[in-house]
Design a protein around this motif. Structure first.
Motif, PDB file in Angstrom:
ATOM      1  N   ARG A  80       7.654 -24.151 -17.512  1.00 17.66           N
ATOM      2  CA  ARG A  80       8.407 -23.195 -18.334  1.00 17.66           C
ATOM      3  C   ARG A  80       9.897 -23.502 -18.271  1.00 17.66           C
ATOM      4  N   LEU A  81      10.390 -23.820 -17.071  1.00 17.69           N
ATOM      5  CA  LEU A  81      11.807 -24.144 -16.923  1.00 17.69           C
ATOM      6  C   LEU A  81      12.152 -25.433 -17.676  1.00 17.69           C
ATOM      7  N   LYS A  84      12.119 -24.672 -21.406  1.00 22.07           N
ATOM      8  CA  LYS A  84      13.287 -23.861 -21.762  1.00 22.07           C
ATOM      9  C   LYS A  84      14.504 -24.764 -21.919  1.00 22.07           C
ATOM     10  N   THR A  85      14.694 -25.687 -20.993  1.00 24.39           N
ATOM     11  CA  THR A  85      15.803 -26.642 -21.082  1.00 24.39           C
ATOM     12  C   THR A  85      15.670 -27.515 -22.322  1.00 24.39           C
ATOM     13  N   SER A  87      14.107 -26.781 -25.074  1.00 23.11           N
ATOM     14  CA  SER A  87      14.349 -25.949 -26.257  1.00 23.11           C
ATOM     15  C   SER A  87      15.843 -25.853 -26.543  1.00 23.11           C
ATOM     16  N   GLU A  88      16.625 -25.643 -25.490  1.00 28.70           N
ATOM     17  CA  GLU A  88      18.073 -25.544 -25.664  1.00 28.70           C
ATOM     18  C   GLU A  88      18.654 -26.879 -26.136  1.00 28.70           C
ATOM     19  N   GLN A  95       8.045 -22.562 -27.153  1.00 30.06           N
ATOM     20  CA  GLN A  95       7.441 -21.408 -26.504  1.00 30.06           C
ATOM     21  C   GLN A  95       5.930 -21.527 -26.594  1.00 30.06           C
TER      22      GLN A  95
END
Length: 120
Positions: A80-81, A84-85, A87-88, A95
């Motif tokens: 997930r981490l 998330k990185t 995605s940014e 997601q």
């Protein structure tokens, strides 16, 4: 890549070291009909992690299949981490869940039904 009417198969992208030993793998599905892609998982051995290999794999698959809406499957905390990185960094909303095309969803639904089929 179609395998039957409406179905899409799982694809893999690999990274190897100079000796040809696999040091990274990204599994994904693409549905060009719906314009979606799904990252199933990224694997890098512990000794090769934190060197940008997973990142390289994600960028490579995005370059190969531009313009798709990407998502991912449910991941443990490190995944997930990572997503998330990513995605940014890529502006792709990596997601779990939507947008998941009905073609890929149907394949997973059938596999799940077979897995939990009651024993007679």
């Amino acid at each position: 890549m179609p395998t039957a009417a409406g179905q899409r198969k799982t694809n893999e992208l690999f990274l190897a070291d100079r000796n040809g030993i696999m040091i990274g793998r990204l599994r994904f599905s693409v549905c060009r009909d719906c314009g979606t892609g799904r990252v199933i998982d990224v694997w890098v051995p512990d000794e090769w992690q934190r060197q940008g290999l997973g990142r390289e794999l994600v960028h490579a698959v995005f370059l190969r299949f531009p313009g798709l809406q990407w998502n991912t499957t449910a991941q443990p905390l490190p995944g997930r981490l990572f997503f998330k990185t990513m995605s940014e960094e890529t502006s792709a909303p990596l997601q779990p869940g939507h947008p998941l095309c009905p073609h890929v969803a149907e394949r997973f639904t059938r596999a799940w039904r077979r897995a939990v089929k009651p024993v007679a």
